[in-house]
Design a protein around this motif. Sequence first.
Motif, PDB file in Angstrom:
ATOM      1  N   SER A   2     -31.910  42.360  40.913  1.00  0.00           N
ATOM      2  CA  SER A   2     -32.327  41.332  39.967  1.00  0.00           C
ATOM      3  C   SER A   2     -31.608  40.004  40.229  1.00  0.00           C
ATOM      4  O   SER A   2     -30.387  39.970  40.292  1.00  0.00           O
ATOM      5  CB  SER A   2     -32.020  41.800  38.552  1.00  0.00           C
ATOM      6  OG  SER A   2     -32.291  40.795  37.619  1.00  0.00           O
ATOM      7  N   PRO A   3     -32.380  38.917  40.319  1.00  0.00           N
ATOM      8  CA  PRO A   3     -31.750  37.607  40.504  1.00  0.00           C
ATOM      9  C   PRO A   3     -31.237  37.016  39.186  1.00  0.00           C
ATOM     10  O   PRO A   3     -30.504  36.041  39.181  1.00  0.00           O
ATOM     11  CB  PRO A   3     -32.885  36.754  41.064  1.00  0.00           C
ATOM     12  CG  PRO A   3     -34.124  37.371  40.491  1.00  0.00           C
ATOM     13  CD  PRO A   3     -33.828  38.847  40.407  1.00  0.00           C
ATOM     14  N   LEU A  44     -37.140  41.733  38.315  1.00  0.00           N
ATOM     15  CA  LEU A  44     -36.717  42.714  39.315  1.00  0.00           C
ATOM     16  C   LEU A  44     -37.391  42.465  40.652  1.00  0.00           C
ATOM     17  O   LEU A  44     -38.588  42.186  40.714  1.00  0.00           O
ATOM     18  CB  LEU A  44     -37.049  44.130  38.837  1.00  0.00           C
ATOM     19  CG  LEU A  44     -36.289  44.627  37.621  1.00  0.00           C
ATOM     20  CD1 LEU A  44     -36.816  46.003  37.206  1.00  0.00           C
ATOM     21  CD2 LEU A  44     -34.807  44.688  37.886  1.00  0.00           C
ATOM     22  N   LYS A  45     -36.616  42.593  41.735  1.00  0.00           N
ATOM     23  CA  LYS A  45     -37.156  42.452  43.095  1.00  0.00           C
ATOM     24  C   LYS A  45     -37.933  43.695  43.499  1.00  0.00           C
ATOM     25  O   LYS A  45     -38.819  43.631  44.340  1.00  0.00           O
ATOM     26  CB  LYS A  45     -36.013  42.205  44.086  1.00  0.00           C
ATOM     27  CG  LYS A  45     -35.318  40.877  43.883  1.00  0.00           C
ATOM     28  CD  LYS A  45     -34.187  40.723  44.877  1.00  0.00           C
ATOM     29  CE  LYS A  45     -33.464  39.405  44.660  1.00  0.00           C
ATOM     30  NZ  LYS A  45     -32.352  39.244  45.598  1.00  0.00           N
ATOM     31  N   LYS A  46     -37.568  44.842  42.914  1.00  0.00           N
ATOM     32  CA  LYS A  46     -38.279  46.097  43.147  1.00  0.00           C
ATOM     33  C   LYS A  46     -38.069  46.972  41.917  1.00  0.00           C
ATOM     34  O   LYS A  46     -37.101  46.792  41.178  1.00  0.00           O
ATOM     35  CB  LYS A  46     -37.789  46.789  44.414  1.00  0.00           C
ATOM     36  CG  LYS A  46     -36.318  47.128  44.434  1.00  0.00           C
ATOM     37  CD  LYS A  46     -35.920  47.734  45.770  1.00  0.00           C
ATOM     38  CE  LYS A  46     -34.427  48.026  45.803  1.00  0.00           C
ATOM     39  NZ  LYS A  46     -34.020  48.644  47.046  1.00  0.00           N
ATOM     40  N   GLY A  51     -33.927  58.047  38.905  1.00  0.00           N
ATOM     41  CA  GLY A  51     -33.162  58.547  40.044  1.00  0.00           C
ATOM     42  C   GLY A  51     -32.636  57.466  40.970  1.00  0.00           C
ATOM     43  O   GLY A  51     -31.794  57.732  41.826  1.00  0.00           O
ATOM     44  N   THR A  52     -33.106  56.224  40.823  1.00  0.00           N
ATOM     45  CA  THR A  52     -32.636  55.118  41.658  1.00  0.00           C
ATOM     46  C   THR A  52     -31.177  54.797  41.325  1.00  0.00           C
ATOM     47  O   THR A  52     -30.821  54.661  40.159  1.00  0.00           O
ATOM     48  CB  THR A  52     -33.493  53.851  41.433  1.00  0.00           C
ATOM     49  OG1 THR A  52     -34.849  54.135  41.712  1.00  0.00           O
ATOM     50  CG2 THR A  52     -33.010  52.684  42.295  1.00  0.00           C
TER      51      THR A  52
END
Length: 94
Positions: A2-3, A44-46, A51-52
């Motif tokens: 996250s930026p 969020l970038k992804k 589970g991440t």
Amino acid sequence: FSPMIQTHQVVDGMMTEKKGGIKIAPGKSVTLEPGGLHVMMMNLKKPILPGTLVDLKLNFTGVKSVSLKLIGKPAGAGDETYFSNKSASPSPTK
């Protein structure tokens, strides 16, 4: 992931940014949770899927930073959509 990360609070059912961060008195603790004080990762970038592994560093004034290793799980607060327009408020995606 996250930026942009913000501290938020929920008061009377309304979520707002907690400007200046979350104050923790010496010798005290604060619980971060959905529906209360929390740290929000924005744009969020992804996706963070269950589970991440997420590395998060919390910075404090006057004391050492705390590094956390968190595991993604389903959000108890539900999915929400946010807009860059400051006048827009969060809305459910359901």
